[in-house]
Scaffold this motif. Structure first.
Motif, PDB file in Angstrom:
ATOM      1  N   ILE A 141       0.847  -1.188   0.000  1.00  0.00           N
ATOM      2  CA  ILE A 141       0.000   0.000   0.000  1.00  0.00           C
ATOM      3  C   ILE A 141       0.884   1.240   0.000  1.00  0.00           C
ATOM      4  CG2 ILE A 141      -1.997  -1.078   1.093  1.00  0.00           C
ATOM      5  CD1 ILE A 141      -1.058  -0.016   3.776  1.00  0.00           C
ATOM      6  N   GLU A 142       0.294   2.386  -0.330  1.00  0.00           N
ATOM      7  CA  GLU A 142       1.041   3.642  -0.424  1.00  0.00           C
ATOM      8  C   GLU A 142       0.374   4.688   0.457  1.00  0.00           C
ATOM      9  OE1 GLU A 142       2.129   6.930  -3.902  1.00  0.00           O
ATOM     10  OE2 GLU A 142       1.742   4.833  -4.468  1.00  0.00           O
ATOM     11  N   ASN A 143       1.170   5.324   1.333  1.00  0.00           N
ATOM     12  CA  ASN A 143       0.614   6.268   2.297  1.00  0.00           C
ATOM     13  C   ASN A 143       1.617   7.403   2.568  1.00  0.00           C
ATOM     14  OD1 ASN A 143      -1.393   7.165   3.992  1.00  0.00           O
ATOM     15  ND2 ASN A 143      -0.854   5.835   5.708  1.00  0.00           N
ATOM     16  N   SER A 144       1.245   8.642   2.188  1.00  0.00           N
ATOM     17  CA  SER A 144       0.061   9.050   1.458  1.00  0.00           C
ATOM     18  C   SER A 144       0.155   8.601  -0.001  1.00  0.00           C
ATOM     19  CB  SER A 144      -0.099  10.579   1.529  1.00  0.00           C
ATOM     20  OG  SER A 144       0.973  11.235   0.840  1.00  0.00           O
ATOM     21  N   HIS A 145      -1.003   8.647  -0.692  1.00  0.00           N
ATOM     22  CA  HIS A 145      -1.083   8.085  -2.027  1.00  0.00           C
ATOM     23  C   HIS A 145      -0.977   9.198  -3.066  1.00  0.00           C
ATOM     24  CE1 HIS A 145      -2.306   5.747  -5.456  1.00  0.00           C
ATOM     25  NE2 HIS A 145      -2.448   4.660  -4.714  1.00  0.00           N
ATOM     26  N   ASN A 146       0.115   9.181  -3.818  1.00  0.00           N
ATOM     27  CA  ASN A 146       0.411  10.237  -4.771  1.00  0.00           C
ATOM     28  C   ASN A 146      -0.694  10.413  -5.799  1.00  0.00           C
ATOM     29  OD1 ASN A 146       1.571  11.995  -6.646  1.00  0.00           O
ATOM     30  ND2 ASN A 146       2.832  10.415  -7.567  1.00  0.00           N
ATOM     31  N   MET A 147      -1.003   9.361  -6.577  1.00  0.00           N
ATOM     32  CA  MET A 147      -1.935   9.498  -7.684  1.00  0.00           C
ATOM     33  C   MET A 147      -3.378   9.728  -7.237  1.00  0.00           C
ATOM     34  SD  MET A 147      -0.158   9.586 -10.368  1.00  0.00           S
ATOM     35  CE  MET A 147      -1.440   9.481 -11.608  1.00  0.00           C
ATOM     36  N   SER A 162      -3.927  11.475  -0.827  1.00  0.00           N
ATOM     37  CA  SER A 162      -4.886  10.963   0.156  1.00  0.00           C
ATOM     38  C   SER A 162      -4.186  10.099   1.189  1.00  0.00           C
ATOM     39  CB  SER A 162      -5.996  10.165  -0.532  1.00  0.00           C
ATOM     40  OG  SER A 162      -5.454   9.083  -1.272  1.00  0.00           O
ATOM     41  N   VAL A 163      -4.789  10.027   2.367  1.00  0.00           N
ATOM     42  CA  VAL A 163      -4.159   9.381   3.519  1.00  0.00           C
ATOM     43  C   VAL A 163      -4.926   8.107   3.895  1.00  0.00           C
ATOM     44  CG1 VAL A 163      -3.670   9.650   5.985  1.00  0.00           C
ATOM     45  CG2 VAL A 163      -3.228  11.542   4.401  1.00  0.00           C
ATOM     46  N   LEU A 164      -4.191   7.048   4.140  1.00  0.00           N
ATOM     47  CA  LEU A 164      -4.772   5.813   4.664  1.00  0.00           C
ATOM     48  C   LEU A 164      -4.738   5.881   6.185  1.00  0.00           C
ATOM     49  CD1 LEU A 164      -3.074   3.150   2.347  1.00  0.00           C
ATOM     50  CD2 LEU A 164      -5.108   4.531   1.923  1.00  0.00           C
ATOM     51  N   GLY A 165      -5.899   5.790   6.807  1.00  0.00           N
ATOM     52  CA  GLY A 165      -5.982   5.925   8.253  1.00  0.00           C
ATOM     53  C   GLY A 165      -5.604   4.664   9.006  1.00  0.00           C
ATOM     54  N   LYS A 166      -5.396   4.814  10.300  1.00  0.00           N
ATOM     55  CA  LYS A 166      -4.973   3.698  11.145  1.00  0.00           C
ATOM     56  C   LYS A 166      -6.015   2.580  11.167  1.00  0.00           C
ATOM     57  CE  LYS A 166      -3.910   2.512  15.946  1.00  0.00           C
ATOM     58  NZ  LYS A 166      -3.008   1.416  15.550  1.00  0.00           N
ATOM     59  N   GLU A 167      -7.284   2.928  11.216  1.00  0.00           N
ATOM     60  CA  GLU A 167      -8.326   1.901  11.283  1.00  0.00           C
ATOM     61  C   GLU A 167      -8.284   0.997  10.058  1.00  0.00           C
ATOM     62  OE1 GLU A 167     -13.213   1.493  11.715  1.00  0.00           O
ATOM     63  OE2 GLU A 167     -12.241   3.466  11.789  1.00  0.00           O
ATOM     64  N   ARG A 221       5.872   9.370   1.560  1.00  0.00           N
ATOM     65  CA  ARG A 221       5.331  10.539   2.261  1.00  0.00           C
ATOM     66  C   ARG A 221       4.588  10.094   3.528  1.00  0.00           C
ATOM     67  NH1 ARG A 221       4.592  11.437  -3.313  1.00  0.00           N
ATOM     68  NH2 ARG A 221       5.760  13.245  -4.088  1.00  0.00           N
ATOM     69  N   ILE A 222       5.140   9.128   4.226  1.00  0.00           N
ATOM     70  CA  ILE A 222       4.473   8.601   5.415  1.00  0.00           C
ATOM     71  C   ILE A 222       4.386   9.652   6.518  1.00  0.00           C
ATOM     72  CG2 ILE A 222       6.587   7.636   6.434  1.00  0.00           C
ATOM     73  CD1 ILE A 222       3.037   6.079   6.529  1.00  0.00           C
ATOM     74  N   PHE A 223       5.362  10.543   6.597  1.00  0.00           N
ATOM     75  CA  PHE A 223       5.291  11.598   7.610  1.00  0.00           C
ATOM     76  C   PHE A 223       4.190  12.603   7.277  1.00  0.00           C
ATOM     77  CE2 PHE A 223       9.663  10.128   8.601  1.00  0.00           C
ATOM     78  CZ  PHE A 223       9.510   9.951   9.962  1.00  0.00           C
ATOM     79  N   ASN A 224       3.964  12.851   5.985  1.00  0.00           N
ATOM     80  CA  ASN A 224       2.826  13.691   5.605  1.00  0.00           C
ATOM     81  C   ASN A 224       1.522  13.071   6.088  1.00  0.00           C
ATOM     82  OD1 ASN A 224       4.969  14.189   3.226  1.00  0.00           O
ATOM     83  ND2 ASN A 224       3.709  16.021   3.487  1.00  0.00           N
ATOM     84  N   ALA A 225       1.402  11.745   5.918  1.00  0.00           N
ATOM     85  CA  ALA A 225       0.189  11.058   6.358  1.00  0.00           C
ATOM     86  C   ALA A 225       0.024  11.167   7.863  1.00  0.00           C
ATOM     87  CB  ALA A 225       0.241   9.591   5.924  1.00  0.00           C
ATOM     88  N   VAL A 238      -8.154  18.691  -0.104  1.00  0.00           N
ATOM     89  CA  VAL A 238      -7.009  17.780  -0.084  1.00  0.00           C
ATOM     90  C   VAL A 238      -6.531  17.592   1.347  1.00  0.00           C
ATOM     91  CG1 VAL A 238      -6.315  18.383  -2.435  1.00  0.00           C
ATOM     92  CG2 VAL A 238      -5.333  19.626  -0.497  1.00  0.00           C
ATOM     93  N   GLN A 239      -5.787  16.515   1.578  1.00  0.00           N
ATOM     94  CA  GLN A 239      -5.354  16.189   2.937  1.00  0.00           C
ATOM     95  C   GLN A 239      -3.902  16.528   3.214  1.00  0.00           C
ATOM     96  OE1 GLN A 239      -7.022  11.984   2.533  1.00  0.00           O
ATOM     97  NE2 GLN A 239      -7.448  12.388   4.697  1.00  0.00           N
ATOM     98  N   THR A 240      -3.068  16.473   2.186  1.00  0.00           N
ATOM     99  CA  THR A 240      -1.637  16.675   2.439  1.00  0.00           C
ATOM    100  C   THR A 240      -1.085  17.752   1.507  1.00  0.00           C
ATOM    101  OG1 THR A 240      -1.139  14.745   1.017  1.00  0.00           O
ATOM    102  CG2 THR A 240      -1.297  14.370   3.398  1.00  0.00           C
TER     103      THR A 240
END
Length: 393
Positions: A180-186, A190-195, A217-221, A324-326
């Motif tokens: 998986i990719e977090n945050s997701h460029n394309m 967008s950010v994948l949450g912990k849940e 970009r995990i720190f962005n997430a 947008v989130q990030t």
């Protein structure tokens, strides 16, 4: 452009024929200032990518005093310190430094797919699939089983379960990992949450497979979610961590995971030519980046949100409807814009001193703007004004 304005105001008529020459000069300069489009080439606002960050003087100074050793022998104390720091942050047993995120990703897949005839489950729009040269298959010898992400960058859990395969049929490659990719460029940063990640982790355990996170970009997430990276990534087996995007280091990534995983990763890194010697000069800057440039990512996010919301409000296509989130903003031109995509990019650079990425999506209709530590609030304001001005032509 200032020469064009001056010619328009003065040299199209005999200069002595006008009794209001002073007013003409003031008018020309006022027009130029309000248009705010002339910028020196040395002060271009570059929003093409957050990889364009440059190390600060403070960051560079750390390289001059870093204790050094041979990292292939695991004897560079600065690299070792950085690796331990990163492992602790992500609550993993160990970490290993890499020259690039692309190498870190493919080597992680090689370690998870240590046996032959293996495959990974990966997003169709992921960076691993689209932007890493097909190295999963061409270099790692692993089959990438692609499924489409949802608009939030998530892989549907039922889809993961459906494509998972054992090697109990001679026709099948055995599924070894899901990426998986977090945050997701394309998917627009967008950010994948912990849940969601925890639910995927539970499924992966049931299926007997590993989870790798492309965490360029995990720190962005994590900053977007206001959660420590260790908590966010607790349910995954490995994470690649880029230091040279929003964090501002000149190069370098790390992989974090278990002791056994890093043992296999170290062997694969050597086969890939990724062993480096006195690399503490670079690792020191990576340490500075982690210690000083994580919290400030929130500033980049706020600036990206401003770009997205203003463009959306002014008729631009924005896949997230202005939310947008990030630090990544994709957008398309309004339908009434008379400029072609290529002309828009060219004019934005030449007339306004703003660079953006373009050619994304089917048909290449989307542009991308990435905020980063090399772009401040006034730069973003200028970029927004310039985009709006050009779109009205």
């Amino acid at each position: 452009m200032i020469r064009t304005i001056i010619n328009k105001h003065f040299f199209s008529r005999h200069i002595f024929a006008s009794a209001s020459i002073e007013n003409e000069i003031v008018g020309a300069l006022t027009t130029w200032r309000s248009y705010n489009c002339i910028r020196s080439k040395s002060t271009l606002i570059d929003l093409r990518s957050d990889t364009l960050t440059k190390p600060s003087k403070e960051m560079l100074s750390t390289a001059l005093t870093a204790p050094l050793g041979d990292d292939v022998f695991s004897e560079d104390p600065t690299v070792n310190q950085l690796q331990q720091k990163c492992a602790d942050m992500f609550q993993k047993e160990d970490a290993l430094w890499f020259p690039s995120g692309t190498m870190a990703n493919v080597v992680s897949i090689m370690a998870h797919c240590h046996g032959r005839a293996s495959e990974i489950i990966v997003g169709k729009e992921s960076h691993i699939t689209l932007w890493e040269g097909g190295n999963v298959s061409t270099i790692a010898g692993v089959h990438p089983r692609q499924i489409l992400e949802d608009p939030n960058g998530q892989l549907n859990l039922d889809d993961v379960r459906d494509v998972w395969r054992l090697d109990d049929d001679d026709h099948f490659a055995k599924t070894a990992a899901v990426c998986i990719e977090n945050s997701h460029n394309m998917m627009g940063g967008s950010v994948l949450g912990k849940e969601y990640i925890d639910e995927l982790g539970q499924l992966a355990k049931q299926l007997g497979i590993k989870i790798h996170v492309d965490g360029a970009r995990i720190f962005n997430a994590a900053v977007s979610l206001d959660i420590p990276v260790g908590d966010l990534c607790r349910s995954v087996d490995s994470v690649s961590v880029c230091l040279s995007k929003g964090l501002g280091a000149p190069m370098g990534s790390l992989l974090v995971g278990s002791k056994e995983f890093i043992r296999l990763v170290r062997r694969a890194r050597k086969r890939m030519g990724g062993g480096t010697r006195q690399v503490g000069v670079v690792a020191a800057m990576g340490m500075y980046a982690i210690e000083n440039n994580v919290v400030r990512l929130a500033e980049d996010h706020e600036r990206a949100k401003r770009i997205a919301s203003v463009l959306y409000e002014n008729g631009f296509y924005q896949p997230q409807n202005g939310h947008v989130q990030t630090n990544i903003v994709y957008f398309g031109l309004p339908q009434n814009c008379a400029l072609s995509k290529d002309e828009f990019v060219r004019r934005l650079k030449e007339d306004h001193g703003v660079l953006i990425g373009h050619g994304y999506s089917k048909g290449g209709n989307l542009f991308r703007a990435c905020t980063h530590l090399g772009v401040d609030g006034s730069d973003v304001d200028h970029a927004i004004q310039s985009i709006l001005a050009l779109s009205s032509i």
